[in-house]
Scaffold this active site. Structure first.
Site, PDB file in Angstrom:
ATOM      1  N   HIS A 102       0.836  -1.188   0.000  1.00 55.62           N
ATOM      2  CA  HIS A 102       0.000   0.000   0.000  1.00 55.62           C
ATOM      3  C   HIS A 102       0.879   1.249   0.000  1.00 55.62           C
ATOM      4  O   HIS A 102       1.983   1.238   0.553  1.00 55.62           O
ATOM      5  CB  HIS A 102      -0.903   0.011   1.237  1.00 55.62           C
ATOM      6  CG  HIS A 102      -1.761  -1.203   1.363  1.00 55.62           C
ATOM      7  ND1 HIS A 102      -2.776  -1.486   0.479  1.00 55.62           N
ATOM      8  CD2 HIS A 102      -1.752  -2.222   2.266  1.00 55.62           C
ATOM      9  CE1 HIS A 102      -3.372  -2.612   0.832  1.00 55.62           C
ATOM     10  NE2 HIS A 102      -2.756  -3.094   1.905  1.00 55.62           N
ATOM     11  N   ARG A 120      19.685  -9.300   6.838  1.00 54.78           N
ATOM     12  CA  ARG A 120      20.999  -8.846   6.379  1.00 54.78           C
ATOM     13  C   ARG A 120      21.922 -10.045   6.159  1.00 54.78           C
ATOM     14  O   ARG A 120      21.819 -11.043   6.880  1.00 54.78           O
ATOM     15  CB  ARG A 120      21.650  -7.917   7.408  1.00 54.78           C
ATOM     16  CG  ARG A 120      20.915  -6.610   7.637  1.00 54.78           C
ATOM     17  CD  ARG A 120      21.714  -5.730   8.590  1.00 54.78           C
ATOM     18  NE  ARG A 120      21.104  -4.429   8.776  1.00 54.78           N
ATOM     19  CZ  ARG A 120      20.218  -4.137   9.721  1.00 54.78           C
ATOM     20  NH1 ARG A 120      19.842  -5.089  10.570  1.00 54.78           N
ATOM     21  NH2 ARG A 120      19.717  -2.931   9.840  1.00 54.78           N
TER      22      ARG A 120
END
Length: 209
Positions: A113, A178
């Site tokens: 969105h 990560r």
């Protein structure tokens, strides 16, 4: 451009479009059948996958329940395995390579969105393609966000939220996900005590077959 074309192109589009809702309805009818097929009826399930998905490779397995929006924007390669309760929101193309292992309750999102609330409450969405390359292993409950590419041979730890690209031959984890370290030959040697790797397996991961 229509809203469907805008959606596939990764542009702002209106999610209340009639053509979009029709495509979703068609897919949901197939998914409902798929998730109710008897456990040992692989033939029926495979035929429904071919009807639902844009591309499904040889010996691909998706454990029910499985959920997606359209299905036709999903491509899955050979020998890939999706465990129970996976969700793929495929407003844009979601491409899953060969020999990919996806843990239970993993979510792959190609749609989001808008940040701006005024745009958001008017019913607009924006989509970006997701690519999961060959020989990737995603642990359970991983979330893959729109626009992400996960490189060949990557391992993503359970519960990670992948918001950015992950380079090939990497172990990655966390929220946000990560890279932790590279995957090396030592990882195999620790398991197999310096035995030579099977030639066929090596051909698969090196892309030489």
């Amino acid at each position: 451009m229509t809203d469907v074309e805008l959606m596939n192109a990764g542009e702002l589009h209106h999610c209340e479009d009639k053509e979009i809702h029709k495509s979703i309805s068609v897919a949901q009818a197939i998914i409902e059948k798929y998730n109710s097929v008897a456990y040992d009826d692989d033939n029926t399930r495979n035929e429904l996958l071919k009807e639902l998905l844009g591309k499904v490779g040889n010996r691909c397995t998706i454990k029910p329940p499985f959920h997606c929006d359209y299905g036709k924007f999903i491509e899955i390669g050979d020998y890939s395995f999706l465990n129970y309760d996976c969700i793929i929101l495929d407003a844009c193309k979601v491409k899953i390579g060969n020999h990919v292992l996806i843990g239970p309750r993993t979510c792959i999102y190609s749609v989001a969105h808008p940040i701006d609330p005024i745009v958001r409450i008017q019913g607009y969405d924006i989509s970006k393609p997701v690519t999961i390359c060959d020989n990737v292993w995603l642990g359970g409950n991983v979330v893959v966000c729109p626009g992400v590419t996960i490189g060949d041979n990557v391992v993503v730890g359970a519960g990670s939220v992948v918001t950015k690209d992950i380079p090939a031959w990497t172990i990655a984890a966390g929220n946000p996900c990560r890279p932790i370290r590279s995957i090396t030959e030592d990882d195999r040697k620790k398991l197999f005590k310096n035995e030579d790797i099977d030639e066929e397996a090596w051909n698969i991961i090196s892309g030489s077959n």
